[in-house]
Design a protein around this motif. Structure first.
Motif, mmCIF file in Angstrom:
data_model
loop_
_atom_site.group_PDB
_atom_site.id
_atom_site.type_symbol
_atom_site.label_atom_id
_atom_site.label_comp_id
_atom_site.label_asym_id
_atom_site.label_seq_id
_atom_site.Cartn_x
_atom_site.Cartn_y
_atom_site.Cartn_z
ATOM 1 N N ARG A 69 0.811 -1.174 -0.040
ATOM 2 C CA ARG A 69 0.045 0.053 0.063
ATOM 3 C C ARG A 69 0.986 1.304 -0.124
ATOM 4 O O ARG A 69 1.920 1.481 0.514
ATOM 5 C CB ARG A 69 -0.823 0.154 1.330
ATOM 6 C CG ARG A 69 -2.107 -0.960 1.226
ATOM 7 C CD ARG A 69 -3.101 -0.277 0.316
ATOM 8 N NE ARG A 69 -4.424 -1.423 0.384
ATOM 9 C CZ ARG A 69 -5.337 -1.089 1.379
ATOM 10 N NH1 ARG A 69 -5.482 -0.091 2.178
ATOM 11 N NH2 ARG A 69 -6.434 -2.116 1.333
ATOM 12 N N CYS A 72 -0.769 8.275 -1.908
ATOM 13 C CA CYS A 72 -0.566 9.401 -2.909
ATOM 14 C C CYS A 72 -1.100 10.682 -2.473
ATOM 15 O O CYS A 72 -2.114 10.754 -2.091
ATOM 16 C CB CYS A 72 -0.900 8.879 -4.302
ATOM 17 S SG CYS A 72 -0.319 7.347 -4.926
ATOM 18 N N ARG A 80 -5.106 6.610 -1.256
ATOM 19 C CA ARG A 80 -4.534 5.160 -0.762
ATOM 20 C C ARG A 80 -4.597 4.361 -2.068
ATOM 21 O O ARG A 80 -5.686 4.040 -2.637
ATOM 22 C CB ARG A 80 -5.053 4.480 0.268
ATOM 23 C CG ARG A 80 -4.316 3.244 0.565
ATOM 24 C CD ARG A 80 -4.193 3.067 2.059
ATOM 25 N NE ARG A 80 -3.442 4.198 2.966
ATOM 26 C CZ ARG A 80 -3.529 4.318 4.067
ATOM 27 N NH1 ARG A 80 -4.009 3.499 4.968
ATOM 28 N NH2 ARG A 80 -2.739 5.241 4.570
ATOM 29 N N GLY A 81 -3.264 3.885 -2.507
ATOM 30 C CA GLY A 81 -3.492 3.207 -3.774
ATOM 31 C C GLY A 81 -2.329 1.793 -3.339
ATOM 32 O O GLY A 81 -1.825 1.700 -2.092
ATOM 33 N N THR A 83 0.356 -1.381 -4.947
ATOM 34 C CA THR A 83 1.190 -2.102 -6.031
ATOM 35 C C THR A 83 1.523 -3.561 -5.790
ATOM 36 O O THR A 83 1.714 -3.802 -4.484
ATOM 37 C CB THR A 83 2.612 -1.392 -6.276
ATOM 38 O OG1 THR A 83 3.096 -1.950 -7.572
ATOM 39 C CG2 THR A 83 3.375 -1.254 -5.157
ATOM 40 N N VAL A 110 -9.104 1.601 -2.124
ATOM 41 C CA VAL A 110 -7.989 2.137 -2.954
ATOM 42 C C VAL A 110 -8.432 2.907 -4.161
ATOM 43 O O VAL A 110 -9.628 2.277 -4.538
ATOM 44 C CB VAL A 110 -6.981 0.980 -3.247
ATOM 45 C CG1 VAL A 110 -6.407 0.481 -2.221
ATOM 46 C CG2 VAL A 110 -7.437 -0.083 -4.124
ATOM 47 N N ALA A 112 -6.753 3.297 -6.725
ATOM 48 C CA ALA A 112 -6.088 2.476 -8.122
ATOM 49 C C ALA A 112 -4.997 1.288 -7.724
ATOM 50 O O ALA A 112 -4.578 1.365 -6.367
ATOM 51 C CB ALA A 112 -5.138 3.516 -8.630
ATOM 52 N N THR A 113 -4.897 0.417 -8.435
ATOM 53 C CA THR A 113 -4.051 -0.668 -7.921
ATOM 54 C C THR A 113 -3.190 -0.666 -9.451
ATOM 55 O O THR A 113 -3.553 -0.500 -10.751
ATOM 56 C CB THR A 113 -4.703 -2.088 -7.895
ATOM 57 O OG1 THR A 113 -5.714 -2.209 -8.794
ATOM 58 C CG2 THR A 113 -5.354 -2.306 -6.712
ATOM 59 N N TRP A 114 -1.791 -1.006 -9.061
ATOM 60 C CA TRP A 114 -0.896 -0.986 -10.403
ATOM 61 C C TRP A 114 0.354 -1.998 -10.061
ATOM 62 O O TRP A 114 0.446 -2.426 -9.160
ATOM 63 C CB TRP A 114 -0.487 0.452 -10.726
ATOM 64 C CG TRP A 114 0.149 1.131 -9.363
ATOM 65 C CD1 TRP A 114 1.641 0.932 -9.034
ATOM 66 C CD2 TRP A 114 -0.112 1.903 -8.392
ATOM 67 N NE1 TRP A 114 1.992 1.696 -8.277
ATOM 68 C CE2 TRP A 114 0.781 2.331 -7.588
ATOM 69 C CE3 TRP A 114 -1.641 2.293 -8.219
ATOM 70 C CZ2 TRP A 114 0.834 3.057 -6.557
ATOM 71 C CZ3 TRP A 114 -1.626 3.113 -7.108
ATOM 72 C CH2 TRP A 114 -0.578 3.539 -6.109
ATOM 73 N N LEU A 334 -1.865 -0.394 -14.891
ATOM 74 C CA LEU A 334 -2.411 0.549 -13.865
ATOM 75 C C LEU A 334 -3.926 0.129 -14.036
ATOM 76 O O LEU A 334 -4.243 0.055 -15.184
ATOM 77 C CB LEU A 334 -2.145 2.064 -13.651
ATOM 78 C CG LEU A 334 -3.149 2.878 -12.700
ATOM 79 C CD1 LEU A 334 -2.094 3.747 -12.174
ATOM 80 C CD2 LEU A 334 -3.957 3.482 -13.422
ATOM 81 N N TRP A 336 -7.653 1.836 -12.698
ATOM 82 C CA TRP A 336 -8.102 2.808 -12.039
ATOM 83 C C TRP A 336 -9.590 2.351 -11.214
ATOM 84 O O TRP A 336 -10.284 1.779 -11.945
ATOM 85 C CB TRP A 336 -8.840 4.165 -12.847
ATOM 86 C CG TRP A 336 -7.632 4.772 -13.546
ATOM 87 C CD1 TRP A 336 -7.428 4.719 -14.860
ATOM 88 C CD2 TRP A 336 -6.645 5.894 -12.958
ATOM 89 N NE1 TRP A 336 -6.035 5.446 -15.141
ATOM 90 C CE2 TRP A 336 -5.691 6.431 -13.815
ATOM 91 C CE3 TRP A 336 -6.425 6.091 -11.690
ATOM 92 C CZ2 TRP A 336 -4.792 7.123 -13.762
ATOM 93 C CZ3 TRP A 336 -5.431 7.132 -11.441
ATOM 94 C CH2 TRP A 336 -4.619 7.603 -12.572
ATOM 95 N N ARG A 337 -9.342 2.403 -9.991
ATOM 96 C CA ARG A 337 -10.602 1.784 -9.108
ATOM 97 C C ARG A 337 -11.726 2.956 -8.878
ATOM 98 O O ARG A 337 -12.958 2.463 -8.601
ATOM 99 C CB ARG A 337 -10.032 1.114 -7.759
ATOM 100 C CG ARG A 337 -9.253 0.087 -8.010
ATOM 101 C CD ARG A 337 -10.220 -1.139 -8.123
ATOM 102 N NE ARG A 337 -11.180 -1.338 -7.434
ATOM 103 C CZ ARG A 337 -11.076 -1.529 -6.005
ATOM 104 N NH1 ARG A 337 -9.945 -2.204 -5.655
ATOM 105 N NH2 ARG A 337 -12.421 -1.955 -5.332
#
Length: 370
Positions: A69, A72, A80-81, A83, A110, A112-114, A334, A336-337
Motif C-alpha cells: 500500500r 498518494c 491510498r493505492g 502496487t 484504494v 487504483a492498483t498497479w 494500472l 483505476w478503481r
C-alpha cells in the motif's frame, strides 16, 4: 487444482519458509521472517494483507502475490493505492496467478492498483484483466547509462552461455567489483549534497511539503515513510538520497541503491526516485552527473531508471541522448478503481515495488565469499 485464496500469514515462520521456496524456485530474492515483519510495518498498510496466498488442499502455499500500500498526495488530498509485487505460482498451482491478481485488483479502499514492474511473461495477464498502460507514452521504457562497457559486455556473454539454470548455478556469483565496499568520496557538483536529515522540520520535510502543494499526484515522502524504507533489514546497501540545494532549500532529489539482478548480471546503481519542484528541472542533469559519479566510484557497471515519465525524460536534458533504452514489453500497468484524479501523475520507481524487490548487491563477507 482449485486453490483457495487467503491472506498470507507473515507471522508464521513455517509459512514464510514455504513462500521462500516459491521465490527461490524462480531465482527471485527471498524475503526473510524479519523482512516480512518490516513490510507489515509499512505506515500506509492499515489492515490490508501484506500478501495473498493461493493455498492447496493441505493449506500449503502454491502461489503468492505481495501487496504494498502507498499513500498518494496532492493539494488537499490523500489517496491510498496499492502496487502488487513478487507474484509467483508453483507449477502445480497453475491458474492460481489469475485468481491472485483478481483478488489484488478488487481490494477495497484504494483509488487504483498497479504494477510498474511486470515481467515479459506476466504483462499480458495484467492486460487481459483490464489494466492499462501508464504512463501512456513511456510505459514500456527503461533507461540505462553504461558506466563499465567491458563488464556489461562480459555479463551479456555469460548469460548467453549459461542459458541453463544449472550452468548458472555452477558459475556462481560473478562480475563483482572490488570497489563495492569502498566509501563514496564524491565528487559532487555545486549545490548537490547527500540528504541525511529526515526529521520533522528538516530541509527534506519542507521540500516534500512544497511538492505536495503542487498540482500533481505524488507518493507520500514524509520523514516517517522514508525512515521506514531505510529500515529494511535485508538491505545490504543503504539507499543514498542526493539533493539539489538553492541556499538552505531543497529543490530536487534523487534516491538510489546498488542492486544486482542475478548472479551473472552486473551491479547497477538503481535510481529509486527522482523529482523536483516545478520550474527547477534544469538541476536534474547535475543530479544525474552526481549519480553517475557515484556508480563509477562504487563499482556499478550501469546507472538505471526503470520507471520513466515524459516529465522525467524531458528533464534529463543531455542525459536523455546518452541513455540506452531497455524494457520494451510494457512493464507499467494500472487499474483505476475510482474516478481518475484531475491531477497529473508522473510516477517514478518510488511509486512501484523496486525498492523492496531489487536483489541487493552482495556486500562485505558475502561478496568476498562469492
Amino acid at each position: 487444482m482449485s486453490a483457495r485464496i487467503r491472506p498470507f500469514r507473515h507471522d508464521d515462520p513455517d509459512e514464510v519458509v514455504l513462500v521462500a521456496g516459491l521465490h527461490a524456485g524462480v531465482g527471485w530474492p527471498v524475503r526473510t521472517f524479519a523482512g516480512w515483519a518490516w513490510l507489515a510495518a509499512n505506515p500506509a498498510a492499515g489492515d490490508a494483507p501484506v500478501a495473498w496466498i493461493a493455498a492447496d488442499e493441505a493449506d500449503r502455499p502454491v502461489g503468492i502475490l505481495g501487496n504494498l500500500r502507498l499513500d498518494c498526495v496532492g493539494p488537499g488530498i490523500r489517496l491510498r493505492g496499492a502496487t502488487g509485487f513478487s507474484v509467483v505460482t508453483a507449477q502445480h498451482g497453475r491458474g492460481a496467478g489469475t485468481r491472485l491478481v483478481r483478488t489484488f485488483l478488487s481490494q477495497p479502499e484504494v483509488f487504483a492498483t498497479w504494477t510498474f514492474n511486470a515481467n515479459p511473461a506476466g504483462a499480458p495477464l495484467y492486460e487481459r484483466l483490464g489494466l492499462t498502460a501508464w504512463p501512456p507514452a513511456s510505459h514500456a521504457l527503461k533507461l540505462a547509462w553504461i558506466v563499465d562497457p567491458v563488464a556489461c559486455a562480459l555479463g551479456r556473454a555469460l548469460r548467453m552461455a549459461a542459458h541453463d539454470r544449472r550452468v548458472s548455478d555452477l558459475l556462481g556469483e560473478r562480475l563483482l567489483s572490488r570497489r563495492l565496499d569502498r566509501a563514496w568520496s564524491g565528487p559532487l557538483a555545486d549545490g548537490i549534497e547527500p540528504v541525511v536529515d529526515l526529521s520533522h522540520g528538516s530541509a527534506w520535510d519542507g521540500y516534500r511539503l512544497r511538492l505536495e502543494r503542487e498540482t500533481r499526484l505524488r507518493p507520500d515522502r514524509s520523514p516517517a515513510v522514508l525512515r521506514w524504507r531505510d529500515a529494511d533489514p535485508q538491505a545490504t546497501w543503504p539507499s543514498v538520497t542526493l539533493g539539489a540545494f538553492e541556499g538552505d532549500d531543497l529543490v530536487a532529489h534523487a534516491r538510489a541503491r546498488l542492486a544486482k539482478g542475478n548472479a551473472l548480471e552486473v551491479t547497477a546503481l538503481e535510481i529509486l526516485d527522482l523529482d523536483w519542484i516545478d520550474g527547477r528541472d534544469a538541476v536534474v542533469p547535475a543530479l544525474m552527473a552526481a549519480l553517475f559519479d557515484l556508480a563509477r566510484e562504487r563499482g556499478a557497471a550501469k546507472l538505471r531508471l526503470q520507471v520513466v515519465s515524459e516529465r522525467a525524460r524531458s528533464a534529463l536534458g543531455p542525459w536523455r541522448e546518452r541513455a540506452r533504452a531497455e524494457g520494451g514489453w510494457g512493464h507499467c500497468k494500472l487499474n483505476w478503481r475510482a474516478a481518475v484524479p484531475d491531477l497529473p501523475w508522473d510516477p517514478t520507481p518510488f511509486d512501484g515495488d523496486y525498492e523492496i524487490c531489487l536483489r541487493p548487491a552482495p556486500a562485505g563477507e558475502r561478496r568476498r565469499a562469492a
